[in-house]
Design an enzyme around this catalytic site. Sequence first.
Site, short mmCIF file in Angstrom:
data_model
loop_
_atom_site.label_atom_id
_atom_site.label_comp_id
_atom_site.label_asym_id
_atom_site.label_seq_id
_atom_site.Cartn_x
_atom_site.Cartn_y
_atom_site.Cartn_z
N GLU A 1 3.56 4.06 6.34
CA GLU A 1 2.53 3.39 6.07
C GLU A 1 1.43 4.03 5.25
O GLU A 1 1.32 5.21 5.33
CB GLU A 1 1.68 3.08 7.50
CG GLU A 1 1.90 1.89 8.29
CD GLU A 1 0.98 0.60 7.75
OE1 GLU A 1 0.59 0.46 6.45
OE2 GLU A 1 0.68 -0.15 8.35
N ASP A 2 0.50 3.19 4.49
CA ASP A 2 -0.33 4.08 3.68
C ASP A 2 -1.56 4.64 4.64
O ASP A 2 -2.06 5.69 4.44
CB ASP A 2 -0.82 3.00 2.44
CG ASP A 2 -1.37 1.47 2.99
OD1 ASP A 2 -1.17 1.29 4.39
OD2 ASP A 2 -2.08 0.86 2.25
N PHE B 1 -14.38 3.23 3.13
CA PHE B 1 -13.06 2.37 2.47
C PHE B 1 -12.83 3.12 1.39
O PHE B 1 -13.22 3.61 0.33
CB PHE B 1 -13.57 0.82 2.09
CG PHE B 1 -12.60 0.00 1.70
CD1 PHE B 1 -11.86 -0.77 2.81
CD2 PHE B 1 -12.01 -0.06 0.30
CE1 PHE B 1 -10.74 -1.39 2.65
CE2 PHE B 1 -10.61 -0.90 -0.02
CZ PHE B 1 -10.32 -1.73 0.93
N ASP C 1 -5.75 1.77 10.31
CA ASP C 1 -7.03 1.64 10.50
C ASP C 1 -7.47 1.03 12.03
O ASP C 1 -7.48 1.99 12.82
CB ASP C 1 -7.46 0.53 9.44
CG ASP C 1 -9.12 0.24 9.43
OD1 ASP C 1 -9.97 0.94 10.08
OD2 ASP C 1 -9.37 -0.74 8.73
N ARG D 1 -4.88 0.55 -7.21
CA ARG D 1 -3.67 1.09 -6.60
C ARG D 1 -3.04 2.41 -7.46
O ARG D 1 -2.53 3.13 -6.95
CB ARG D 1 -2.60 0.16 -6.61
CG ARG D 1 -2.88 -0.85 -5.47
CD ARG D 1 -1.47 -1.78 -5.38
NE ARG D 1 -1.78 -3.16 -4.53
CZ ARG D 1 -1.82 -3.18 -3.19
NH1 ARG D 1 -1.97 -2.02 -2.67
NH2 ARG D 1 -2.35 -4.43 -2.69
N LYS E 1 -7.33 6.39 9.85
CA LYS E 1 -8.85 6.19 9.86
C LYS E 1 -9.20 5.69 11.37
O LYS E 1 -9.45 4.55 11.61
CB LYS E 1 -9.13 5.23 8.76
CG LYS E 1 -10.74 5.09 8.52
CD LYS E 1 -11.05 4.35 7.39
CE LYS E 1 -10.65 2.93 7.18
NZ LYS E 1 -10.98 2.38 6.27
N ASP F 1 -5.65 -0.41 -2.40
CA ASP F 1 -6.14 -1.26 -3.31
C ASP F 1 -7.57 -1.94 -2.64
O ASP F 1 -7.91 -1.64 -1.48
CB ASP F 1 -5.38 -2.49 -3.57
CG ASP F 1 -5.39 -3.55 -2.39
OD1 ASP F 1 -5.15 -3.22 -1.41
OD2 ASP F 1 -5.58 -4.46 -2.76
N GLY G 1 0.96 -1.15 -0.03
CA GLY G 1 0.08 0.10 -0.08
C GLY G 1 0.71 1.26 -0.06
O GLY G 1 0.26 2.16 -0.52
P1 IMP Z 1 -4.78 -2.09 10.27
O1 IMP Z 1 -3.88 -3.10 10.84
O2 IMP Z 1 -6.25 -2.45 10.58
O3 IMP Z 1 -4.50 -0.62 10.91
O4 IMP Z 1 -4.85 -1.84 8.77
C1 IMP Z 1 -3.64 -1.47 7.98
C2 IMP Z 1 -3.70 -1.86 6.49
O5 IMP Z 1 -5.14 -2.17 6.26
C3 IMP Z 1 -3.39 -0.92 5.61
O6 IMP Z 1 -2.02 -0.93 5.42
C4 IMP Z 1 -4.33 -1.32 4.24
O7 IMP Z 1 -3.33 -2.06 3.61
C5 IMP Z 1 -5.45 -1.83 5.00
N1 IMP Z 1 -6.57 -0.81 4.93
C6 IMP Z 1 -7.07 -0.44 5.94
N2 IMP Z 1 -7.95 0.35 5.49
C7 IMP Z 1 -8.17 0.48 4.20
C8 IMP Z 1 -8.75 1.06 3.31
O8 IMP Z 1 -9.72 1.98 3.59
N3 IMP Z 1 -8.45 0.87 2.01
C9 IMP Z 1 -7.48 0.10 1.60
N4 IMP Z 1 -6.84 -0.48 2.50
C10 IMP Z 1 -7.08 -0.48 3.80
#
Ligand code: IMP
Length: 179
Positions: A103-104, A156, A107, A169, A135, A163, A48
């Site tokens: 990081e992208d 999302f 979440d 992407r 987020k 992606d 990402g």
């Molecule tokens: P986390 O571990 O839940 O914080 O998620 C991190 C990863 O989930 C990110 O690096 C993304 O690859 C993916 N992710 C979380 N939210 C989104 C979104 O809205 N769109 C796309 N990828 C997401």
Amino acid sequence: MTEPAHGDTHIRMLISQERIAQRTEELAREVREGLGDGPITCIGVLKGSFIFMADFVRALGGPVRCEFLGVSSYHGGTRSTGVVRITEDLRHPIEGQHCLLIEDIVDTGLTLDYLTHFLAQRKPASIQTVALLDKPAHREVEICASHVGFTIPDEFVVGYGLDLGELYRNLPFIGVYSP
Ligand code: IMP
């Protein structure tokens, strides 16, 4: 916001290419102010962050090493499984280096939390994190990136590296996907 010219009516623009570029410059300045002019090891979380990282390291300037960590935490859907798996490790030691995890999006926070602990075991001089997007709606661990580009609502998003099922992407902006 005008409808972006990508031909997919499921996607509505949230953050334009211009705003991303401007914020990337600001984040890079912020990081350099904190870490000075010395070498920084930038560690991009694949896949990402690849587009953001490409722009960010150029904005950062000065001596920069680029490393990547392959991580899988989503399996093609829009929900986190909560399981973080390293699919590709760093190619070089980071001991004694000032590291910046890129990081992208944050979440649940599980990936960022896992990776900062994972990297700390390698004994870097310091670790900071930069996330293009934050987020906070579904946070499961109390964690925030050291530097955040944009805080976004509970939607999302795709584009600029992010992606849905490996698609989108390559969109130059961040858009909200709603089926
Ligand atoms: P986390 O571990 O839940 O914080 O998620 C991190 C990863 O989930 C990110 O690096 C993304 O690859 C993916 N992710 C979380 N939210 C989104 C979104 O809205 N769109 C796309 N990828 C997401």
